[in-house]
Design a protein around this motif. Structure first.
Motif, PDB file in Angstrom:
ATOM      1  N   THR A  73      -1.097  17.048  -6.576  1.00 60.63           N
ATOM      2  CA  THR A  73       0.212  16.540  -6.998  1.00 60.63           C
ATOM      3  C   THR A  73       0.525  15.217  -6.323  1.00 60.63           C
ATOM      4  O   THR A  73       0.978  14.266  -6.964  1.00 60.63           O
ATOM      5  N   GLY A  74       0.287  15.135  -5.014  1.00 64.51           N
ATOM      6  CA  GLY A  74       0.551  13.909  -4.281  1.00 64.51           C
ATOM      7  C   GLY A  74      -0.271  12.746  -4.803  1.00 64.51           C
ATOM      8  O   GLY A  74       0.240  11.629  -4.951  1.00 64.51           O
ATOM      9  N   PRO A  99       6.582  17.186   2.971  1.00 62.33           N
ATOM     10  CA  PRO A  99       5.647  17.779   2.020  1.00 62.33           C
ATOM     11  C   PRO A  99       6.136  17.834   0.571  1.00 62.33           C
ATOM     12  O   PRO A  99       5.337  17.768  -0.353  1.00 62.33           O
ATOM     13  N   ARG A 100       7.449  17.948   0.375  1.00 59.54           N
ATOM     14  CA  ARG A 100       7.970  18.032  -0.993  1.00 59.54           C
ATOM     15  C   ARG A 100       8.897  16.865  -1.329  1.00 59.54           C
ATOM     16  O   ARG A 100       9.674  16.944  -2.270  1.00 59.54           O
ATOM     17  N   GLY A 101       8.780  15.774  -0.559  1.00 60.11           N
ATOM     18  CA  GLY A 101       9.713  14.682  -0.759  1.00 60.11           C
ATOM     19  C   GLY A 101       9.115  13.393  -1.277  1.00 60.11           C
ATOM     20  O   GLY A 101       9.795  12.366  -1.311  1.00 60.11           O
ATOM     21  N   HIS A 102       7.858  13.427  -1.712  1.00 61.63           N
ATOM     22  CA  HIS A 102       7.200  12.181  -2.104  1.00 61.63           C
ATOM     23  C   HIS A 102       7.918  11.450  -3.238  1.00 61.63           C
ATOM     24  O   HIS A 102       8.136  10.239  -3.160  1.00 61.63           O
ATOM     25  N   THR A 103       8.269  12.177  -4.278  1.00 60.58           N
ATOM     26  CA  THR A 103       8.910  11.543  -5.429  1.00 60.58           C
ATOM     27  C   THR A 103      10.249  10.930  -5.039  1.00 60.58           C
ATOM     28  O   THR A 103      10.603   9.834  -5.481  1.00 60.58           O
ATOM     29  N   ARG A 104      10.982  11.616  -4.191  1.00 62.52           N
ATOM     30  CA  ARG A 104      12.299  11.135  -3.763  1.00 62.52           C
ATOM     31  C   ARG A 104      12.198   9.946  -2.816  1.00 62.52           C
ATOM     32  O   ARG A 104      13.031   9.038  -2.855  1.00 62.52           O
ATOM     33  N   LEU A 105      11.181   9.923  -1.974  1.00 58.34           N
ATOM     34  CA  LEU A 105      11.121   8.938  -0.892  1.00 58.34           C
ATOM     35  C   LEU A 105      10.354   7.661  -1.217  1.00 58.34           C
ATOM     36  O   LEU A 105      10.663   6.594  -0.674  1.00 58.34           O
ATOM     37  N   LEU A 106       9.330   7.741  -2.053  1.00 56.37           N
ATOM     38  CA  LEU A 106       8.384   6.638  -2.157  1.00 56.37           C
ATOM     39  C   LEU A 106       9.007   5.329  -2.642  1.00 56.37           C
ATOM     40  O   LEU A 106       8.848   4.281  -2.002  1.00 56.37           O
ATOM     41  N   MET A 107       9.703   5.349  -3.759  1.00 53.49           N
ATOM     42  CA  MET A 107      10.254   4.105  -4.286  1.00 53.49           C
ATOM     43  C   MET A 107      11.339   3.509  -3.389  1.00 53.49           C
ATOM     44  O   MET A 107      11.373   2.277  -3.211  1.00 53.49           O
ATOM     45  N   PRO A 108      12.222   4.311  -2.784  1.00 55.30           N
ATOM     46  CA  PRO A 108      13.148   3.718  -1.811  1.00 55.30           C
ATOM     47  C   PRO A 108      12.427   3.041  -0.646  1.00 55.30           C
ATOM     48  O   PRO A 108      12.869   1.995  -0.160  1.00 55.30           O
ATOM     49  N   MET A 109      11.313   3.629  -0.191  1.00 56.94           N
ATOM     50  CA  MET A 109      10.529   2.987   0.859  1.00 56.94           C
ATOM     51  C   MET A 109      10.026   1.618   0.405  1.00 56.94           C
ATOM     52  O   MET A 109      10.089   0.632   1.152  1.00 56.94           O
ATOM     53  N   VAL A 110       9.516   1.554  -0.816  1.00 57.71           N
ATOM     54  CA  VAL A 110       9.007   0.291  -1.359  1.00 57.71           C
ATOM     55  C   VAL A 110      10.118  -0.747  -1.432  1.00 57.71           C
ATOM     56  O   VAL A 110       9.948  -1.897  -1.006  1.00 57.71           O
ATOM     57  N   ALA A 138       0.835  -1.203   0.000  1.00 58.89           N
ATOM     58  CA  ALA A 138       0.000   0.000   0.000  1.00 58.89           C
ATOM     59  C   ALA A 138       0.866   1.248   0.000  1.00 58.89           C
ATOM     60  O   ALA A 138       1.927   1.279   0.633  1.00 58.89           O
ATOM     61  N   LEU A 139       0.398   2.277  -0.702  1.00 55.09           N
ATOM     62  CA  LEU A 139       1.126   3.536  -0.822  1.00 55.09           C
ATOM     63  C   LEU A 139       0.231   4.707  -0.448  1.00 55.09           C
ATOM     64  O   LEU A 139      -0.980   4.673  -0.665  1.00 55.09           O
ATOM     65  N   ASP A 140       0.840   5.754   0.095  1.00 54.82           N
ATOM     66  CA  ASP A 140       0.106   6.997   0.341  1.00 54.82           C
ATOM     67  C   ASP A 140       1.006   8.205   0.158  1.00 54.82           C
ATOM     68  O   ASP A 140       2.075   8.297   0.767  1.00 54.82           O
ATOM     69  N   THR A 141       0.583   9.118  -0.703  1.00 50.94           N
ATOM     70  CA  THR A 141       1.249  10.412  -0.864  1.00 50.94           C
ATOM     71  C   THR A 141       0.198  11.517  -0.978  1.00 50.94           C
ATOM     72  O   THR A 141       0.420  12.527  -1.628  1.00 50.94           O
ATOM     73  N   SER A 142      -0.963  11.314  -0.351  1.00 52.90           N
ATOM     74  CA  SER A 142      -2.090  12.225  -0.532  1.00 52.90           C
ATOM     75  C   SER A 142      -2.011  13.491   0.314  1.00 52.90           C
ATOM     76  O   SER A 142      -2.814  14.403   0.137  1.00 52.90           O
ATOM     77  N   SER A 143      -1.059  13.538   1.268  1.00 55.28           N
ATOM     78  CA  SER A 143      -0.910  14.716   2.131  1.00 55.28           C
ATOM     79  C   SER A 143       0.568  15.010   2.295  1.00 55.28           C
ATOM     80  O   SER A 143       1.395  14.554   1.497  1.00 55.28           O
ATOM     81  N   GLU A 144       0.942  15.729   3.343  1.00 59.26           N
ATOM     82  CA  GLU A 144       2.356  15.981   3.592  1.00 59.26           C
ATOM     83  C   GLU A 144       3.109  14.734   4.023  1.00 59.26           C
ATOM     84  O   GLU A 144       4.325  14.673   3.993  1.00 59.26           O
ATOM     85  N   GLY A 145       2.366  13.709   4.421  1.00 58.90           N
ATOM     86  CA  GLY A 145       2.982  12.434   4.760  1.00 58.90           C
ATOM     87  C   GLY A 145       3.270  11.618   3.519  1.00 58.90           C
ATOM     88  O   GLY A 145       2.525  11.651   2.541  1.00 58.90           O
TER      89      GLY A 145
END
Length: 231
Positions: A69-70, A31-42, A5-12
């Motif tokens: 955007t999120g 708030p501005r790190g979703h693109t940078r953080l999401l795939m490494p988390m996965v 499961a993924l979430d980037t709908s808010s600042e989290g």
């Protein structure tokens, strides 16, 4: 069941992996790190469990409402992965994810109400009312976007908890809404672990969709469209 499961709908920004009832999660307020953080988390979650992407049974994501955007970031990632892996996707309301978090954090009882508010900007609030049923939040009525002074609570519920970032604007809410709250927590944002919990039940009920059908829910755009002349 193996569900990502993924979430980037808010600042989290968060990702969660549910494997046969065991949950692991990565979460960061960025708030501005979703693109940078999401795939490494996965990648970290999968590596930690020794799981190959091809072993996943399903994917889920917080489909909105929230940051435009999120929402597009999570939608793009989940569509790409699910299409390549040929697995179903379960879209989960961001408001419902926060309601589920509130139900657990406050140990709410059967029949208790949860009023979820997000700041929709432009002087409006994303709003939904839920009631606790068998440990899960059940939506009462519809999710909506409206001016703070137009907010109202669902009838038939006597005990309410208010949650979500939108409650920082509670001074602009109607007095009968704020006065009905037993608890207010304006710190809660959607988390992938709550998305995963809701999605697991939906998946078991056969409510997954194909990758192409996994779309964000903006609410505001839908309302604006309905208000156009002739609609």
């Amino acid at each position: 069941m193996k569900l990502l499961a993924l979430d980037t709908s808010s600042e989290g920004c968060s990702a969660a992996l549910l494997i046969d009832g065991s949950m692991t999660e990565r979460f960061e307020l960025a708030p501005r790190g979703h693109t940078r953080l999401l795939m490494p988390m996965v990648r970290e979650l999968l590596a930690e469990q020794g799981l190959a992407p091809a072993e996943l049974d399903a994917m889920a994501f917080a489909c909105g409402p929230g940051s435009f955007t999120g929402l597009r970031i999570a939608t793009g990632v989940v569509q790409g992965l699910a299409y390549g892996l040929d697995v179903p996707v379960v879209p989960v309301s961001s408001l419902a994810a926060v309601a589920a978090d509130a139900s657990a954090r406050f140990s709410l009882a059967e029949g208790d109400g949860i009023a979820v508010a997000f700041d929709a900007r432009m002087g409006e609030i994303y709003w939904a009312c839920y009631v606790c049923r068998a440990g899960q939040p059940e939506l009462i009525g519809d999710e909506q976007v409206c001016a703070p002074e137009a907010l109202s609570l669902a009838s038939g519920v006597s005990s309410w908890t208010g949650v979500g970032r939108g409650w920082v604007l509670q001074d602009t809410f109607p007095a009968d809404v704020t006065g009905a709250m037993n608890n207010i927590d304006d710190s809660l944002v959607p988390r992938a672990s709550r998305v995963a919990g809701i999605a697991a039940q939906a998946f078991r009920e056969g409510r997954g969709v194909a990758a192409a059908q996994a779309q964000p829910v903006y609410i505001r755009d839908e309302v604006a469209w309905k208000k156009l002349p002739g609609r």
